[in-house]
Design a protein around this motif. Structure first.
Motif, short mmCIF file in Angstrom:
data_model
loop_
_atom_site.label_atom_id
_atom_site.label_comp_id
_atom_site.label_asym_id
_atom_site.label_seq_id
_atom_site.Cartn_x
_atom_site.Cartn_y
_atom_site.Cartn_z
N VAL A 61 0.84 -1.21 0.00
CA VAL A 61 -0.25 0.10 0.15
C VAL A 61 0.74 1.44 -0.04
O VAL A 61 0.79 2.08 -0.97
N CYS A 62 1.67 1.23 0.98
CA CYS A 62 2.40 2.72 1.21
C CYS A 62 3.55 2.86 0.30
O CYS A 62 3.74 3.90 -0.18
N CYS A 65 3.94 5.33 -2.71
CA CYS A 65 4.06 7.00 -2.55
C CYS A 65 5.13 7.16 -1.52
O CYS A 65 5.74 8.03 -1.69
N HIS A 66 5.50 6.51 -0.63
CA HIS A 66 6.44 6.59 0.46
C HIS A 66 7.81 5.69 0.29
O HIS A 66 7.58 4.59 0.19
N ASN A 142 1.31 13.71 -6.44
CA ASN A 142 0.46 13.92 -5.38
C ASN A 142 -0.28 15.23 -5.19
O ASN A 142 -0.44 15.92 -4.13
N LEU A 146 3.81 16.35 -0.76
CA LEU A 146 5.00 15.41 -0.90
C LEU A 146 4.85 14.43 0.27
O LEU A 146 4.75 14.71 1.47
N PRO A 147 4.73 13.19 -0.34
CA PRO A 147 4.66 12.15 0.87
C PRO A 147 6.15 11.92 1.57
O PRO A 147 7.12 11.69 0.88
N PRO A 148 6.25 12.15 2.80
CA PRO A 148 7.44 12.13 3.49
C PRO A 148 8.04 10.60 3.57
O PRO A 148 7.17 9.80 3.47
N ARG A 157 7.31 12.02 14.62
CA ARG A 157 6.00 12.49 15.11
C ARG A 157 5.77 12.61 16.33
O ARG A 157 4.86 13.15 16.94
N TYR A 168 0.67 7.60 16.69
CA TYR A 168 0.05 8.62 15.88
C TYR A 168 -0.19 7.92 14.43
O TYR A 168 -1.08 8.37 13.88
N MET A 173 -3.95 6.60 10.58
CA MET A 173 -4.49 5.68 9.44
C MET A 173 -5.79 5.19 9.58
O MET A 173 -6.57 4.89 8.74
N PHE A 219 -4.70 14.94 12.24
CA PHE A 219 -3.51 15.55 11.54
C PHE A 219 -3.71 16.96 11.97
O PHE A 219 -4.52 17.61 11.99
N LEU A 240 -5.18 16.63 4.92
CA LEU A 240 -3.92 16.54 4.43
C LEU A 240 -4.34 15.84 3.14
O LEU A 240 -5.18 15.28 2.47
N ALA A 241 -3.03 15.78 2.26
CA ALA A 241 -3.09 15.48 0.90
C ALA A 241 -3.44 13.82 0.63
O ALA A 241 -3.34 13.33 -0.50
N MET A 242 -3.28 13.11 1.56
CA MET A 242 -3.21 11.69 1.75
C MET A 242 -4.50 11.18 1.73
O MET A 242 -5.14 11.41 2.92
N GLN A 245 -6.36 5.19 3.43
CA GLN A 245 -5.36 4.15 2.60
C GLN A 245 -5.95 2.85 3.22
O GLN A 245 -5.57 1.75 2.39
C1 HEC Z 1 -1.39 7.67 -2.93
C2 HEC Z 1 -0.10 8.07 -2.33
C3 HEC Z 1 -0.11 7.59 -0.75
C4 HEC Z 1 0.05 6.34 -0.29
C5 HEC Z 1 -0.41 4.94 -1.17
C6 HEC Z 1 0.07 6.64 1.20
N1 HEC Z 1 0.44 7.87 1.46
FE1 HEC Z 1 0.90 8.59 3.13
N2 HEC Z 1 1.03 10.59 2.49
C7 HEC Z 1 0.77 10.65 1.12
C8 HEC Z 1 1.01 12.33 0.97
C9 HEC Z 1 0.77 12.99 -0.47
C10 HEC Z 1 1.36 12.81 2.15
C11 HEC Z 1 1.62 14.19 2.44
C12 HEC Z 1 0.33 14.80 3.10
C13 HEC Z 1 0.30 16.10 3.25
O1 HEC Z 1 1.25 16.81 3.98
O2 HEC Z 1 -0.85 16.92 3.12
C14 HEC Z 1 1.17 11.76 3.13
C15 HEC Z 1 1.61 11.69 4.21
C16 HEC Z 1 1.76 10.68 5.38
C17 HEC Z 1 2.17 10.61 6.69
C18 HEC Z 1 2.61 11.96 7.61
C19 HEC Z 1 1.47 12.53 8.21
C20 HEC Z 1 2.11 13.75 8.85
O3 HEC Z 1 1.98 13.91 10.18
O4 HEC Z 1 2.59 14.80 8.10
C21 HEC Z 1 2.38 9.35 7.30
C22 HEC Z 1 2.55 9.18 8.79
C23 HEC Z 1 1.95 8.62 6.20
N3 HEC Z 1 1.56 9.19 5.24
C24 HEC Z 1 1.59 7.23 6.27
C25 HEC Z 1 1.25 6.54 5.41
C26 HEC Z 1 1.10 4.93 5.45
C27 HEC Z 1 1.45 4.09 6.78
C28 HEC Z 1 0.79 4.49 4.33
C29 HEC Z 1 0.37 3.09 4.17
C30 HEC Z 1 -0.67 2.41 4.73
C31 HEC Z 1 0.58 5.61 3.25
N4 HEC Z 1 0.91 6.59 4.10
C32 HEC Z 1 0.22 5.49 1.94
C33 HEC Z 1 0.60 9.90 0.26
C34 HEC Z 1 0.27 8.55 0.22
#
Ligand code: HEC
Length: 314
Positions: A61-62, A65-66, A142, A146-148, A157, A168, A173, A219, A240-242, A245
């Motif tokens: 899943v993650c 993007c990450h 995205n 930016l996915p960190p 965090r 967190y 999630m 968030f 948030l932009a995510m 999931q």
């Molecule tokens: C489709 C792309 C995508 C997928 C797949 C994705 N993420 Fe993200 N994620 C993002 C983006 C884009 C951000 C930044 C969001 C923002 O700053 O608005 C983010 C931010 C985050 C953050 C940081 C939030 C913060 O406090 O800044 C975490 C933790 C995170 N994702 C965890 C996960 C995990 C765990 C998974 C898998 C289960 C996952 N992400 C799957 C796109 C994705």
């Protein structure tokens, strides 16, 4: 009564601080029911089965993007890691780790004789493959966000206490509103608007969800500009932009565990907690031997001190 004044000012500031926190900001993240095993005594216990499932969630899943660029595939098979196996003390020999690495194709450091890049299956020593070639590509995919990198996200965090960062990730999630809580309607001008309704006696109103971002109470952000109700009782959190999931059944666990949202959030948080400090089990398991060694050394030093000074008046 000179000391009273700073005391009163201090208490006043504390009261303001506390109410400010209650009125806005992100919801305080919660550990799962029963707590994290690693936050209990003895320190550093990780659930290997859960970490394996968490890796599966990350991978399926993650990882699209990450990235997790501080990790090598080899780390997965080191003591304390999700795929550690006593039979393979050297993670580079662990067939599971080799197989996981080999699923990815990476660019070799040495180009071919024409200077063109050579691609080969990854080996345990390679670092996790990055989802995007650079930051621009990551943002472009995205909606500008930016996915960190998730290598040390649980360290970045948390507020410092053991398990904070994992709580967190777990809360975030699992904290998205469910599919049918986000409603939509057509405005008179023909535009569609996503919104959430709140009515818990105190928070009464409507929260508009802007296009391209998603509401999450955990968030850090501000919901005031999108909130129709009393600004003193705006909903926690931000946008948030995510998107969410982990709907139920997002992955199919190989060990047969039911993949509910809460279960996947727990497992991926456990995995990310380990990843933030992959040597924690090795380090923490050294604590007891070191203490024993220090106690023995102290006894020895005491007797040698007695012996060396035995004929000297002091
Ligand atoms: C489709 C792309 C995508 C997928 C797949 C994705 N993420 Fe993200 N994620 C993002 C983006 C884009 C951000 C930044 C969001 C923002 O700053 O608005 C983010 C931010 C985050 C953050 C940081 C939030 C913060 O406090 O800044 C975490 C933790 C995170 N994702 C965890 C996960 C995990 C765990 C998974 C898998 C289960 C996952 N992400 C799957 C796109 C994705």
């Amino acid at each position: 009564m000179k000391f009273l004044r700073p005391l009163i000012i201090g208490l006043g500031a504390l009261a303001i601080g506390l109410t400010a926190d209650a009125a806005g900001g992100a919801k305080k993240s919660k550990a799962p029911e029963g707590g994290w095993p690693f936050a209990k005594v003895p320190a550093g216990q990780l659930d290997q089965q859960s970490m394996q499932r968490g890796f599966q969630v990350y991978k399926e899943v993650c990882a699209s993007c990450h990235g997790m660029k501080l990790l090598s595939y080899r780390n997965l098979g080191e003591p304390g890691g999700p795929f550690y196996d006593d039979a393979y003390p050297n993670a580079n020999d662990n067939p599971l780790v080799k197989a996981i690495a080999a699923e990815y194709e990476v660019m070799d450091a040495t180009p071919d004789e024409f200077g063109d890049p050579v691609f080969r299956p990854a080996i345990p020593a390679d670092t996790f493959r990055e989802p995007y070639p650079n930051e621009q590509a990551a943002r472009a995919a995205n909606g500008g966000a930016l996915p960190p990198d998730l290598s040390v996200i649980t360290k970045a965090r948390g507020k410092g206490a053991e398990g904070d960062g994992a709580s967190y990730v777990y809360s975030l999630m699992k904290g998205y509103p469910s599919f049918d809580e986000v409603k939509f309607r057509e405005e008179p001008n023909g535009e569609f608007v996503n919104y959430l309704e709140f009515d818990d006696g105190e928070k009464v109103g409507e929260l508009i969800q802007p296009i391209g971002v998603y509401y999450n109470p955990y968030f850090a952000g501000d919901t005031a500009p999108q909130w129709s109700g009393d600004p003193r009782h705006k909903p926690y959190g931000g946008f948030l932009a995510m998107p969410a999931q982990l709907p139920d059944g997002r992955v199919e666990y190989m060990d047969g565990t039911e993949a509910t949202t809460a279960q996947m959030a727990y497992d991926v948080a456990m995995f990310l907690h380990w990843a933030g400090d992959p040597k924690q089990v090795q380090r923490k398991s050294l604590a007891l031997p070191v203490m024993i060694y220090l106690v023995l050394l102290s006894i020895l030093l005491w007797f040698s001190y007695k012996r060396i000074w035995r004929n000297v008046a002091h």
